[in-house]
Scaffold this motif. Structure first.
Motif, PDB file in Angstrom:
ATOM      1  N   ASP A 297      55.466   6.494  21.292  1.00 50.97           N
ATOM      2  CA  ASP A 297      57.251   7.157  20.579  1.00 50.97           C
ATOM      3  C   ASP A 297      57.365   8.299  21.318  1.00 50.97           C
ATOM      4  N   SER A 298      57.144   8.813  20.593  1.00 45.14           N
ATOM      5  CA  SER A 298      56.681  10.464  20.310  1.00 45.14           C
ATOM      6  C   SER A 298      56.634  11.011  21.302  1.00 45.14           C
ATOM      7  N   LEU A 299      55.578  10.508  22.135  1.00 45.31           N
ATOM      8  CA  LEU A 299      55.448  11.064  23.428  1.00 45.31           C
ATOM      9  C   LEU A 299      56.687  11.246  24.174  1.00 45.31           C
ATOM     10  N   ARG A 300      57.423   9.994  24.589  1.00 43.81           N
ATOM     11  CA  ARG A 300      57.718   9.411  25.509  1.00 43.81           C
ATOM     12  C   ARG A 300      59.054  10.589  24.640  1.00 43.81           C
ATOM     13  N   LEU A 301      59.475  10.503  23.357  1.00 43.54           N
ATOM     14  CA  LEU A 301      60.996  11.329  23.393  1.00 43.54           C
ATOM     15  C   LEU A 301      60.518  12.887  23.717  1.00 43.54           C
ATOM     16  N   ASN A 302      59.049  13.288  23.935  1.00 47.02           N
ATOM     17  CA  ASN A 302      58.590  15.171  24.369  1.00 47.02           C
ATOM     18  C   ASN A 302      58.410  15.298  25.742  1.00 47.02           C
ATOM     19  N   GLU A 303      58.668  13.898  26.789  1.00 51.67           N
ATOM     20  CA  GLU A 303      58.134  13.452  28.079  1.00 51.67           C
ATOM     21  C   GLU A 303      58.608  14.272  28.608  1.00 51.67           C
ATOM     22  N   GLY A 304      60.220  14.902  28.837  1.00 52.55           N
ATOM     23  CA  GLY A 304      60.553  15.515  29.516  1.00 52.55           C
ATOM     24  C   GLY A 304      60.437  16.904  29.303  1.00 52.55           C
ATOM     25  N   ALA A 305      59.624  17.605  28.275  1.00 52.54           N
ATOM     26  CA  ALA A 305      60.013  18.979  28.185  1.00 52.54           C
ATOM     27  C   ALA A 305      58.643  19.367  28.327  1.00 52.54           C
ATOM     28  N   LEU A 306      57.574  18.157  28.197  1.00 52.96           N
ATOM     29  CA  LEU A 306      55.768  19.151  28.673  1.00 52.96           C
ATOM     30  C   LEU A 306      55.813  18.422  30.091  1.00 52.96           C
ATOM     31  N   THR A 307      56.909  17.782  31.039  1.00 55.88           N
ATOM     32  CA  THR A 307      57.243  17.851  32.058  1.00 55.88           C
ATOM     33  C   THR A 307      57.530  19.485  32.498  1.00 55.88           C
ATOM     34  N   ARG A 308      58.704  19.866  32.269  1.00 53.14           N
ATOM     35  CA  ARG A 308      59.326  20.214  32.683  1.00 53.14           C
ATOM     36  C   ARG A 308      58.722  22.129  32.450  1.00 53.14           C
ATOM     37  N   HIS A 309      57.642  21.742  31.760  1.00 49.06           N
ATOM     38  CA  HIS A 309      56.986  23.288  31.396  1.00 49.06           C
ATOM     39  C   HIS A 309      55.532  22.971  32.023  1.00 49.06           C
ATOM     40  N   GLY A 310      55.510  21.957  32.814  1.00 48.83           N
ATOM     41  CA  GLY A 310      53.942  22.336  33.408  1.00 48.83           C
ATOM     42  C   GLY A 310      52.735  21.636  32.234  1.00 48.83           C
ATOM     43  N   VAL A 311      52.982  21.287  31.198  1.00 46.97           N
ATOM     44  CA  VAL A 311      51.896  20.507  29.979  1.00 46.97           C
ATOM     45  C   VAL A 311      51.377  19.535  30.263  1.00 46.97           C
ATOM     46  N   ILE A 312      49.239  19.947  30.627  1.00 46.48           N
ATOM     47  CA  ILE A 312      49.275  18.493  30.612  1.00 46.48           C
ATOM     48  C   ILE A 312      49.119  17.668  29.427  1.00 46.48           C
ATOM     49  N   LEU A 313      49.556  16.853  29.797  1.00 46.29           N
ATOM     50  CA  LEU A 313      49.155  15.513  28.037  1.00 46.29           C
ATOM     51  C   LEU A 313      47.832  14.505  28.396  1.00 46.29           C
ATOM     52  N   ARG A 314      46.735  14.777  27.639  1.00 45.89           N
ATOM     53  CA  ARG A 314      45.541  13.480  27.318  1.00 45.89           C
ATOM     54  C   ARG A 314      46.010  12.941  25.992  1.00 45.89           C
ATOM     55  N   ARG A 315      45.798  12.045  26.273  1.00 43.63           N
ATOM     56  CA  ARG A 315      45.377  10.526  24.885  1.00 43.63           C
ATOM     57  C   ARG A 315      44.077  10.458  25.405  1.00 43.63           C
ATOM     58  N   ASP A 316      43.572  10.533  23.767  1.00 46.77           N
ATOM     59  CA  ASP A 316      42.105   9.711  23.148  1.00 46.77           C
ATOM     60  C   ASP A 316      42.898   9.167  22.242  1.00 46.77           C
ATOM     61  N   PHE A 317      42.629   7.884  22.037  1.00 43.62           N
ATOM     62  CA  PHE A 317      42.902   6.803  21.739  1.00 43.62           C
ATOM     63  C   PHE A 317      41.987   5.319  21.396  1.00 43.62           C
ATOM     64  N   GLU A 318      41.316   5.660  20.018  1.00 39.93           N
ATOM     65  CA  GLU A 318      40.773   4.409  19.653  1.00 39.93           C
ATOM     66  C   GLU A 318      41.606   3.253  18.984  1.00 39.93           C
ATOM     67  N   ASP A 319      40.424   2.144  19.471  1.00 37.39           N
ATOM     68  CA  ASP A 319      41.439   1.099  18.536  1.00 37.39           C
ATOM     69  C   ASP A 319      41.248   1.432  16.683  1.00 37.39           C
ATOM     70  N   ARG A 339      56.330  19.314  19.771  1.00 40.14           N
ATOM     71  CA  ARG A 339      56.693  20.390  20.122  1.00 40.14           C
ATOM     72  C   ARG A 339      56.357  21.194  20.468  1.00 40.14           C
ATOM     73  N   ASN A 340      55.624  21.587  18.904  1.00 42.69           N
ATOM     74  CA  ASN A 340      55.408  22.656  18.528  1.00 42.69           C
ATOM     75  C   ASN A 340      54.280  22.986  19.850  1.00 42.69           C
ATOM     76  N   ALA A 341      53.606  22.089  20.380  1.00 41.48           N
ATOM     77  CA  ALA A 341      52.207  22.315  20.940  1.00 41.48           C
ATOM     78  C   ALA A 341      52.875  22.206  22.178  1.00 41.48           C
ATOM     79  N   LYS A 342      53.940  22.453  22.420  1.00 40.66           N
ATOM     80  CA  LYS A 342      54.212  22.572  23.990  1.00 40.66           C
ATOM     81  C   LYS A 342      54.668  23.689  23.775  1.00 40.66           C
ATOM     82  N   HIS A 343      55.355  24.355  22.951  1.00 42.26           N
ATOM     83  CA  HIS A 343      55.947  25.602  22.696  1.00 42.26           C
ATOM     84  C   HIS A 343      54.698  26.903  22.755  1.00 42.26           C
ATOM     85  N   ALA A 344      53.394  26.266  21.499  1.00 47.78           N
ATOM     86  CA  ALA A 344      52.354  27.209  21.796  1.00 47.78           C
ATOM     87  C   ALA A 344      51.793  27.295  22.851  1.00 47.78           C
TER      88      ALA A 344
END
Length: 442
Positions: A297-319, A339-344
């Motif tokens: 949910d938090s990623l979906r809320l940042n999806e547009g900004a990440l895509t717009r700025h060309g940020v590659i998103l990687r997931r490393d989810f354990e059970d 959002r802070n990570a995107k700005h950085a």
């Protein structure tokens, strides 16, 4: 005999100090004991706190002037009358404290209560009683301090603290609202593009050519056999109709495709709004939550900004197990971290801008970390990063991370940061217990 019932002894308090030698203000005595008594008397009389002594039966043998002033006792008035100043609501509790003190005869006891003057003014008092067993002074000594100003200051600090918490939470909600608006705006752009393309396809479709064919056939309706057999236009018409049919089919597919994209965009907007409404409705309520779903949910809320700025998103989810938590408050933290990570990353010179979100177990709890390969955090800022008002952004308010740290602590968890320094990225980790009752893990 309780404190509220203690009485003055037959010898007035002033008389208890009489006959012990010349006063300090007069001719000094050479007797060290007498001089010491006068010094003690002078110190007690000038003390800014109330001081009294009572024998083991609870009879007052001495009370300094501040004692009388504190309980509004005029000269000559019995010290017994001090109890009249105790706030009526506090009397039963204080009587119980003194009853317990006399029953157990403990070494010391501390308690607080209020007084109420005839004018209605309320003062807060803190009393400390110590048992003594020295020769001639068996019983107990008490000191009473007026802590009204301290209580008022504490109340003001508490109000300011609540205002700060509210401001921080509002800032967190603003982060989410901004993300919602960004995402809705991005989806609306796609919706508008799809709508424009669909409109353009319909306007430029070959349906107008089909209308011309119909008009031509209607004009030759009386002699269609001759039209198809002798007229060059009629001879070419079947082949033209075949090509027109194929083109109309292509146009239809393209329009349907754009309409499907349009519907998907509208559904996406509905999902975003519904998710925000869900979080707003459930705010303050702990629920059983899937950590992965919360992070998504938090990623979906940042999806547009990440895509717009060309940020590659990687997931490393354990059970990991589900957790019991107020998901709205956790979402505020995660949205701000991403959002802070995107700005950085945006401010970094790295060719590949990467944000990695990881979910893992951490002792009896779970941890969610957000790592970026952005500008990094200088060592001198690591100790201040969660301070209220601290920010390195030109338009930052310094609420986000401070609010996140406070919220994490209130949820029984912790928000922490690691960075190798300038240009070496950063990682923020949110530790959460599985249930609200767990804490101190990791």
């Amino acid at each position: 005999m309780t404190h509220l019932q203690r009485s003055q002894s037959d010898t007035p308090a002033a008389d208890a100090w009489a006959g012990v030698g010349p006063t300090i203000m007069g001719e000094a005595s050479c007797d060290p004991d007498t001089t010491g008594i006068h010094l003690i008397r002078a110190l007690a009389d000038s003390a800014p706190v109330a001081i009294y002594h009572a024998d083991s039966a609870g009879h007052l043998t001495y009370a300094n002037p501040q004692y009388r002033a504190m309980f509004a006792l005029v000269p000559g008035q019995s010290l017994d009358d001090w109890a009249r100043a105790v706030h009526p609501t506090d009397r039963p509790r204080i009587e119980a404290v003194w009853a317990e003190f006399f029953r157990r005869w403990t070494d010391s006891v501390r308690f607080e209560y209020r007084t109420q003057a005839s004018t209605g003014e309320i003062r807060h008092l803190a009393e400390h009683v110590v048992a003594v067993t020295a020769e001639g002074v068996n019983g107990f000594v008490g000191t009473i301090t007026d802590v009204t100003e301290l209580k008022q200051a504490q109340a003001e600090v508490e109000v300011l603290h609540r205002q700060l918490i509210d401001a921080s939470r509002l800032a967190g909600r603003a982060e989410i609202a901004t993300s919602v608006l960004h995402n809705v705006g991005n989806v609306l752009n796609s919706v508008n593009v799809s709508a424009d393309l669909a409109t353009s396809r319909i306007k430029n479709s070959r349906l107008l050519d089909l209308q011309r064919v119909v008009s031509l056939l209607q004009a030759n309706e009386a002699n269609l056999t001759g039209f198809f057999g002798q007229d060059e236009r009629g001879k070419r018409l079947p082949g033209y109709l075949e090509k027109l049919s194929r083109q109309v089919g292509v146009d239809q597919e393209q329009v349907l495709s754009e309409l499907a994209e349009l519907k998907n965009g509208i559904d996406h907007i509905k999902d975003i709004v519904a998710m925000q409404q869900d979080y707003a409705r459930l705010g303050g309520i702990a629920d059983v939550i899937s950590v992965a779903s919360l992070v998504e949910d938090s990623l979906r809320l940042n999806e547009g900004a990440l895509t717009r700025h060309g940020v590659i998103l990687r997931r490393d989810f354990e059970d990991v197990p589900t957790i019991v938590v107020d998901k709205h408050r956790v979402l505020q933290i995660l949205v701000n971290l991403i959002r802070n990570a995107k700005h950085a990353c945006e401010e970094s010179d790295c060719a590949d801008k990467i944000v990695t979100v990881r979910i893992a177990m951490n002792g009896p709890g779970v941890q969610i970390s957000v790592r970026d390969n952005g500008v990094g955090i200088p060592p001198e800022n690591l100790t201040r990063i969660f301070n209220h008002g601290f920010t390195t952004k030109k338009e930052g308010h310094g609420f986000g991370l401070h609010s996140g740290a406070l919220t994490a602590r209130e949820l029984g968890g912790q928000l922490r940061v690691e960075s190798g320094g300038h240009g070496r990225g950063a990682m923020f980790t949110l530790d959460l217990p599985l249930t609200p009752g767990q804490a101190g893990h990791g």
